[in-house]
Design a protein around this motif. Structure first.
Motif, mmCIF file in Angstrom:
data_model
loop_
_atom_site.group_PDB
_atom_site.id
_atom_site.type_symbol
_atom_site.label_atom_id
_atom_site.label_comp_id
_atom_site.label_asym_id
_atom_site.label_seq_id
_atom_site.Cartn_x
_atom_site.Cartn_y
_atom_site.Cartn_z
ATOM 1 N N ARG A 31 -40.812 -2.240 -5.100
ATOM 2 C CA ARG A 31 -40.653 -3.240 -6.169
ATOM 3 C C ARG A 31 -41.907 -4.097 -6.303
ATOM 4 O O ARG A 31 -42.359 -4.380 -7.413
ATOM 5 C CB ARG A 31 -39.427 -4.114 -5.892
ATOM 6 C CG ARG A 31 -38.105 -3.419 -6.166
ATOM 7 C CD ARG A 31 -36.945 -4.407 -6.144
ATOM 8 N NE ARG A 31 -36.685 -4.938 -4.805
ATOM 9 C CZ ARG A 31 -35.882 -4.373 -3.909
ATOM 10 N NH1 ARG A 31 -35.252 -3.259 -4.193
ATOM 11 N NH2 ARG A 31 -35.689 -4.933 -2.734
ATOM 12 N N LEU A 76 -44.467 -4.441 -9.436
ATOM 13 C CA LEU A 76 -44.826 -5.748 -9.977
ATOM 14 C C LEU A 76 -46.340 -5.917 -10.027
ATOM 15 O O LEU A 76 -46.895 -6.392 -11.010
ATOM 16 C CB LEU A 76 -44.190 -6.859 -9.142
ATOM 17 C CG LEU A 76 -44.513 -8.286 -9.564
ATOM 18 C CD1 LEU A 76 -44.121 -8.532 -11.017
ATOM 19 C CD2 LEU A 76 -43.846 -9.279 -8.641
ATOM 20 N N HIS A 85 -47.722 -4.034 -12.929
ATOM 21 C CA HIS A 85 -47.423 -4.731 -14.181
ATOM 22 C C HIS A 85 -48.376 -5.920 -14.394
ATOM 23 O O HIS A 85 -48.906 -6.095 -15.482
ATOM 24 C CB HIS A 85 -45.972 -5.215 -14.200
ATOM 25 C CG HIS A 85 -45.611 -5.922 -15.458
ATOM 26 N ND1 HIS A 85 -45.306 -5.253 -16.613
ATOM 27 C CD2 HIS A 85 -45.542 -7.245 -15.749
ATOM 28 C CE1 HIS A 85 -45.052 -6.130 -17.569
ATOM 29 N NE2 HIS A 85 -45.182 -7.347 -17.073
ATOM 30 N N GLY A 140 -40.314 -13.471 -17.016
ATOM 31 C CA GLY A 140 -39.207 -12.590 -17.393
ATOM 32 C C GLY A 140 -39.384 -11.184 -16.845
ATOM 33 O O GLY A 140 -38.444 -10.582 -16.319
ATOM 34 N N ALA A 141 -40.613 -10.662 -16.936
ATOM 35 C CA ALA A 141 -40.894 -9.326 -16.405
ATOM 36 C C ALA A 141 -40.775 -9.315 -14.884
ATOM 37 O O ALA A 141 -40.288 -8.337 -14.304
ATOM 38 C CB ALA A 141 -42.277 -8.878 -16.833
ATOM 39 N N LYS A 157 -38.752 -11.172 -13.053
ATOM 40 C CA LYS A 157 -37.311 -11.156 -12.747
ATOM 41 C C LYS A 157 -36.724 -9.769 -12.956
ATOM 42 O O LYS A 157 -35.945 -9.274 -12.146
ATOM 43 C CB LYS A 157 -36.575 -12.152 -13.653
ATOM 44 C CG LYS A 157 -36.789 -13.589 -13.281
ATOM 45 C CD LYS A 157 -36.020 -14.493 -14.226
ATOM 46 C CE LYS A 157 -36.324 -15.938 -13.942
ATOM 47 N NZ LYS A 157 -35.587 -16.849 -14.816
ATOM 48 N N LYS A 158 -37.115 -9.125 -14.059
ATOM 49 C CA LYS A 158 -36.574 -7.804 -14.385
ATOM 50 C C LYS A 158 -37.024 -6.755 -13.363
ATOM 51 O O LYS A 158 -36.221 -5.931 -12.920
ATOM 52 C CB LYS A 158 -37.019 -7.408 -15.782
ATOM 53 C CG LYS A 158 -36.424 -6.129 -16.271
ATOM 54 C CD LYS A 158 -36.833 -5.863 -17.707
ATOM 55 C CE LYS A 158 -36.226 -4.554 -18.194
ATOM 56 N NZ LYS A 158 -36.616 -4.264 -19.568
ATOM 57 N N LEU A 159 -38.301 -6.778 -12.976
ATOM 58 C CA LEU A 159 -38.821 -5.783 -12.038
ATOM 59 C C LEU A 159 -38.255 -5.952 -10.623
ATOM 60 O O LEU A 159 -38.044 -4.970 -9.923
ATOM 61 C CB LEU A 159 -40.346 -5.843 -11.999
ATOM 62 C CG LEU A 159 -41.050 -5.255 -13.218
ATOM 63 C CD1 LEU A 159 -42.527 -5.632 -13.212
ATOM 64 C CD2 LEU A 159 -40.890 -3.746 -13.243
ATOM 65 N N GLY A 218 -35.328 -7.767 -9.674
ATOM 66 C CA GLY A 218 -33.866 -7.712 -9.597
ATOM 67 C C GLY A 218 -33.239 -9.028 -9.175
ATOM 68 O O GLY A 218 -33.917 -10.038 -8.944
ATOM 69 N N ALA A 219 -31.926 -8.998 -9.035
ATOM 70 C CA ALA A 219 -31.143 -10.213 -8.800
ATOM 71 C C ALA A 219 -31.269 -10.779 -7.394
ATOM 72 O O ALA A 219 -30.899 -11.921 -7.153
ATOM 73 C CB ALA A 219 -29.675 -9.932 -9.102
#
Length: 134
Positions: free
Chosen positions: A35, A39, A42, A57-58, A60-62, A64-65
């Protein structure tokens, strides 16, 4: 009659930023390592930006929770859920120098002379005896 000078508003009042990712803790496992590598790719693909907070935002999306992601004035920080120590940070290369967990520390006492036997005393610093040259 007094005339007021008109000035054109700045299209973007913030200077451009060069994003980079510093991973400050060793990845906990292979999945976290993947992960974080995704990141990093990106962030490297989006290095020139007007506001680093737009990458949050990216991030958080890459990731995860299971990670907390937040923003400061010019950075994005990442914590593992439930932890207080920062895992990683997206920052501006032009104004910061965060380091990855595996990079050596730069914490060295300031050099006051090129010759280590002729170093000047630093005011307020504790004095340590130096070995005399043989």
């Amino acid at each position: 009659m007094t005339q007021f000078l008109k000035s054109a508003p700045l299209a973007n009042p913030f200077p451009p930023q060069q994003a980079y990712l510093a991973i400050e803790q060793k990845p906990a496992d292979a999945a976290e390592k993947r992960r974080l590598e995704a990141l990093r790719r990106h962030v490297q693909a989006h290095t020139h930006t007007a506001d680093l907070r737009g990458l949050a935002g990216a991030v958080k999306k890459l990731l995860g929770a299971s990670y907390e992601v937040g923003c400061g004035s010019a950075h994005v920080w990442v914590l593992r859920a439930g932890e207080t120590e920062r895992l990683a940070i997206v920052a501006d290369r032009l104004t910061t120098a965060y380091r990855d967990w595996f990079e050596p520390s730069l914490e060295q006492p300031p050099a006051t002379s090129r010759n280590p036997h002729r170093r000047l005393a630093i005011p307020g610093a504790p004095t340590t005896p130096t070995a005399s040259p043989s």
